[in-house]
Design an enzyme around this catalytic site. Structure first.
Site, PDB file in Angstrom:
ATOM      1  N   HIS A  53       0.819  -1.224   0.000  1.00 21.45           N
ATOM      2  CA  HIS A  53       0.000   0.000   0.000  1.00 21.45           C
ATOM      3  C   HIS A  53       0.848   1.267   0.000  1.00 21.45           C
ATOM      4  O   HIS A  53       0.330   2.350  -0.235  1.00 21.45           O
ATOM      5  CB  HIS A  53      -0.930  -0.005   1.215  1.00 21.45           C
ATOM      6  CG  HIS A  53      -2.024  -1.025   1.090  1.00 21.45           C
ATOM      7  ND1 HIS A  53      -3.314  -0.700   0.764  1.00 21.45           N
ATOM      8  CD2 HIS A  53      -2.008  -2.379   1.198  1.00 21.45           C
ATOM      9  CE1 HIS A  53      -4.054  -1.802   0.703  1.00 21.45           C
ATOM     10  NE2 HIS A  53      -3.276  -2.835   0.965  1.00 21.45           N
TER      11      HIS A  53
ATOM     12  N   ASP B 252       3.604   9.266  -0.705  1.00 24.23           N
ATOM     13  CA  ASP B 252       2.393   8.534  -0.319  1.00 24.23           C
ATOM     14  C   ASP B 252       2.120   7.457  -1.366  1.00 24.23           C
ATOM     15  O   ASP B 252       2.218   7.730  -2.567  1.00 24.23           O
ATOM     16  CB  ASP B 252       1.200   9.512  -0.282  1.00 24.23           C
ATOM     17  CG  ASP B 252       0.178   9.159   0.782  1.00 24.23           C
ATOM     18  OD1 ASP B 252       0.140   7.990   1.202  1.00 24.23           O
ATOM     19  OD2 ASP B 252      -0.578  10.054   1.188  1.00 24.23           O
TER      20      ASP B 252
HETATM   21  C1  GDG Z   1      -2.150   3.742   3.342  1.00 26.39           C
HETATM   22  C2  GDG Z   1      -1.153   4.434   2.390  1.00 26.39           C
HETATM   23  C3  GDG Z   1      -2.882   4.374   0.590  1.00 26.39           C
HETATM   24  C4  GDG Z   1      -8.504  10.166   8.100  1.00 26.39           C
HETATM   25  N1  GDG Z   1      -8.900  10.896   9.141  1.00 26.39           N
HETATM   26  C5  GDG Z   1     -10.117  10.429   9.514  1.00 26.39           C
HETATM   27  C6  GDG Z   1     -10.453   9.381   8.656  1.00 26.39           C
HETATM   28  N2  GDG Z   1      -9.439   9.228   7.797  1.00 26.39           N
HETATM   29  C7  GDG Z   1      -9.439   8.240   6.710  1.00 26.39           C
HETATM   30  C8  GDG Z   1      -9.576   8.916   5.367  1.00 26.39           C
HETATM   31  C9  GDG Z   1      -9.016   7.836   4.446  1.00 26.39           C
HETATM   32  C10 GDG Z   1      -7.979   7.169   5.335  1.00 26.39           C
HETATM   33  O1  GDG Z   1      -8.239   7.541   6.679  1.00 26.39           O
HETATM   34  C11 GDG Z   1      -6.569   7.637   5.003  1.00 26.39           C
HETATM   35  O2  GDG Z   1      -6.192   6.978   3.845  1.00 26.39           O
HETATM   36  P1  GDG Z   1      -4.922   7.401   2.986  1.00 26.39           P
HETATM   37  O3  GDG Z   1      -4.959   6.637   1.728  1.00 26.39           O
HETATM   38  O4  GDG Z   1      -4.986   8.875   2.759  1.00 26.39           O
HETATM   39  O5  GDG Z   1      -3.634   7.129   3.879  1.00 26.39           O
HETATM   40  P2  GDG Z   1      -3.019   5.944   4.846  1.00 26.39           P
HETATM   41  O6  GDG Z   1      -3.820   5.745   6.062  1.00 26.39           O
HETATM   42  O7  GDG Z   1      -1.603   6.360   5.075  1.00 26.39           O
HETATM   43  O8  GDG Z   1      -3.090   4.606   3.971  1.00 26.39           O
HETATM   44  C12 GDG Z   1      -1.901   5.263   1.350  1.00 26.39           C
HETATM   45  C13 GDG Z   1      -3.745   3.584   1.555  1.00 26.39           C
HETATM   46  O9  GDG Z   1      -2.972   2.863   2.504  1.00 26.39           O
HETATM   47  C14 GDG Z   1      -4.630   2.590   0.810  1.00 26.39           C
HETATM   48  O10 GDG Z   1      -3.870   1.753   0.009  1.00 26.39           O
HETATM   49  O11 GDG Z   1      -3.711   5.198  -0.217  1.00 26.39           O
HETATM   50  O12 GDG Z   1      -0.993   5.828   0.429  1.00 26.39           O
HETATM   51  O13 GDG Z   1      -0.256   5.256   3.134  1.00 26.39           O
HETATM   52  O14 GDG Z   1      -9.991   6.892   4.122  1.00 26.39           O
HETATM   53  O15 GDG Z   1     -10.916   9.245   5.147  1.00 26.39           O
HETATM   54  N3  GDG Z   1     -11.595   8.683   8.731  1.00 26.39           N
HETATM   55  C15 GDG Z   1     -12.480   9.036   9.715  1.00 26.39           C
HETATM   56  N4  GDG Z   1     -12.198  10.046  10.590  1.00 26.39           N
HETATM   57  C16 GDG Z   1     -11.046  10.767  10.533  1.00 26.39           C
HETATM   58  O16 GDG Z   1     -10.834  11.684  11.339  1.00 26.39           O
HETATM   59  N5  GDG Z   1     -13.647   8.374   9.827  1.00 26.39           N
END
Ligand code: GDG
Length: 532
Positions: free
Chosen positions: A157, A365
């Protein structure tokens, strides 16, 4: 028919989808698993005095989850240590934060063996196994040692680092060699795939084999790109729910006559939060006319706060935000607001919709799902603008965002200004193209294409080994017939007929001729043409 077994470090099925957890992997996997029979296996998040391997099974929101407890020392050495203290920073190009401690590596190997020992007895001959992320790179090797001959795929990821960085890791060869126990390894973008290929070809003495597969360590591996997507239907439904509208109304009342800029990130140094604040400060500094017109809301729930590099991040962010607020705030206006707690997922959808601009500016990322969520939550007639770092995997797909280099405060400030002042026609035009892409490369496409390629890679690699055995039917059993699963049509992998399998996919010493780089699988995921 086959089941799908998904394995990840933590198993966080969403108890209630609307209140979903923070973390892209959990969100995507819950969506993927609701569609198939099988189960999700991983660590319970609990620690016990002595590891027993006893499993706990429960059903959460249509997903069967099977978990195992670990010891406290596992948590420290494997989770906080090797996974989040060594691999995470290294793979995000932060060798300055990378911990190179031998005990961490030992803990990592031990936990992967424990996972394999616990999981192996649960595997049936027809199962497909899909392992997720950097915590579990050696898992297939351990399962193979226990005689598991099933197709096993791995999806990373996060980014794969350039060879110059990876080689700073002691035992980097062993780590890469472990990946060659999988049949298929998936990356988020072509950039991370190329970095992996250049290590295999340049550092490990590997070569191109048949059908664009890689050969090294006397084994064959298929490595391809599978950009992760969103459960678009679910997210659009959340964005139209009552809690989302309530959140929207609250924010709209608070931001009357002002433009809201939002950022949503786990509190993590890879997300570029400090650089973003400095870019915003530059905007205020260079554009006095915009000063009272904007509000920047940063939602940043804490994560991994037992890892040293995370501990002072919040302090630094708050101090920086405080300094900027102190410089620019007025009696009735404070430019920056930080929220360090988890917001409900449906409310988050309302916040996205209320924001005129979303700032997604990680320094590195794998993909970034926030960028896709923001686009999916917009009002088609009055959409906001996505400002996106060129270093997010999402930037390879979402070229209609305003793309910026987050290391440059000027570029961030200019990108923000461009987004804030963009006319409706251009916003609508860009949004339509972005939304087309988000919809056509969603979580179902990601899951189905990976699983289909896994079955295919396994069949092709094992037939090359010459070990013949009538193979089980590797077509999966979707829970209910669904028209959006072309991968499992009558002409899909299940009709491929008998294919031999072998746990030992070693190839002869002699290397196949070097091939021209094959067409990138990325092409299958290209965004559709513009709206007519
Ligand atoms: C890894 C990789 C890749 C955030 N704050 C809140 C909240 N979130 C949710 C967002 C989103 C998720 O968390 C974050 O996803 P990302 O993709 O931006 O980043 P990582 O957690 O680092 O994920 C990344 C991912 O895996 C999938 O393959 O895209 O590059 O690092 O869904 O909405 N959700 C809630 N409250 C919050 O305050 N409910």
């Amino acid at each position: 028919m086959s089941r799908l077994i998904v394995v990840s470090n933590r198993v966080r099925a969403q108890e209630k989808r609307s209140e979903g957890p923070a973390g892209g992997l959990a969100v995507a996997l819950s969506a993927a698993l609701r569609e198939y029979t099988g189960f999700w296996f991983g660590w319970s998040g609990e620690t016990v005095e002595t590891f027993t391997g006893e499993i706990h099974t429960r059903r959460v929101d249509d997903v069967t989850i099977v978990t195992v407890d670990l010891e406290e020392i596992d948590y420290q050495e494997y989770y906080n240590g090797y996974a989040n203290g060594t691999l995470w920073p290294l793979f995000h190009y932060r060798i300055d934060l990378t911990a190179y401690e031998r005990s961490f590596g030992e803990g990592y190997e031990r936990v992967n063996r424990r996972f394999a020992d616990t999981l192996a007895p649960l595997i049936e001959p027809d199962d497909l196994i899909w392992v997720h992320d950097y915590h579990l790179i050696p898992l297939a090797r351990e399962l193979r040692r226990l005689g598991v001959a099933n197709p096993i795929g791995f999806f990373l990821h996060i980014p794969w680092p350039a060879p110059q960085l990876l080689t700073t890791l002691p035992r980097h060869r062993e780590l890469v060699e472990a990946l060659f126990s999988y049949d298929l390894v998936g990356f988020q973008t072509d950039e991370w795939l190329w970095a992996f290929e250049s290590y295999v070809l340049g550092e490990a003495g590997g070569a191109w084999g048949r059908d664009g597969q890689l050969e090294a360590f006397r084994a064959i591996l298929r490595a391809e790109v599978f950009p992760i997507g969103l459960d678009v239907e679910e997210f659009r439904a959340l964005a139209n729910s009552a809690p989302a509208y309530r959140a929207y109304d609250r924010i709209a009342a608070h931001t009357a006559f002002r433009s809201l800029i939002v950022g949503v990130d786990r509190l993590d140094y890879s997300k570029g939060l400090e650089e973003r604040l400095l870019g915003f400060e530059r905007l205020l500094q260079d554009n006095p006319d915009l000063r009272r017109e904007v509000l920047y809301l940063q939602i940043a729930p804490p994560s991994r706060d037992e890892v040293e590099a995370y501990q002072d991040l919040r302090v630094r962010i708050d101090a920086l935000g405080g300094r900027i607020n102190g410089l620019y705030a007025d009696m009735d206006w404070t430019p920056i607001r930080h929220v360090h707690r988890n917001i409900r997922r449906d409310e988050l959808a309302g916040v996205y919709r209320a924001a005129k601009v979303c700032l997604v500016t990680p320094l590195r990322d794998g993909m970034n799902l926030v960028a896709k969520e923001y686009v999916a939550a917009q009002d088609p007639n009055d959409p906001g603008v996505l400002v996106l770092s060129r270093f997010a995997g999402a930037a390879r797909q979402m070229t209609d965002a305003v793309i910026v280099n987050p290391f440059s405060h000027e570029e961030l400030s200019e990108g923000l200004k461009r987004a804030l002042t963009m006319g409706t026609d251009e916003r609508v035009r860009r949004w339509r193209r972005l939304m087309d892409g988000v919809a056509s490369s969603d979580v179902n496409v990601w899951r189905d294409s990976f699983v289909e390629r896994l079955a295919d890679a396994h069949a092709s690699q094992t037939s090359a080994s010459g070990s013949k055995r009538v193979q089980a039917n590797w077509g999966l059993t979707p829970r209910a017939a669904s028209p959006r699963k072309p991968a499992f049509s009558a002409n899909g992998p299940q009709s491929r007929g008998a294919a031999p399998i072998s746990p030992n996919r070693q190839i002869p010493e002699s290397r196949h001729a070097r091939r021209q780089p094959a067409a990138l699988p990325w092409e299958h995921f290209s965004f559709p043409p513009r709206y007519g």
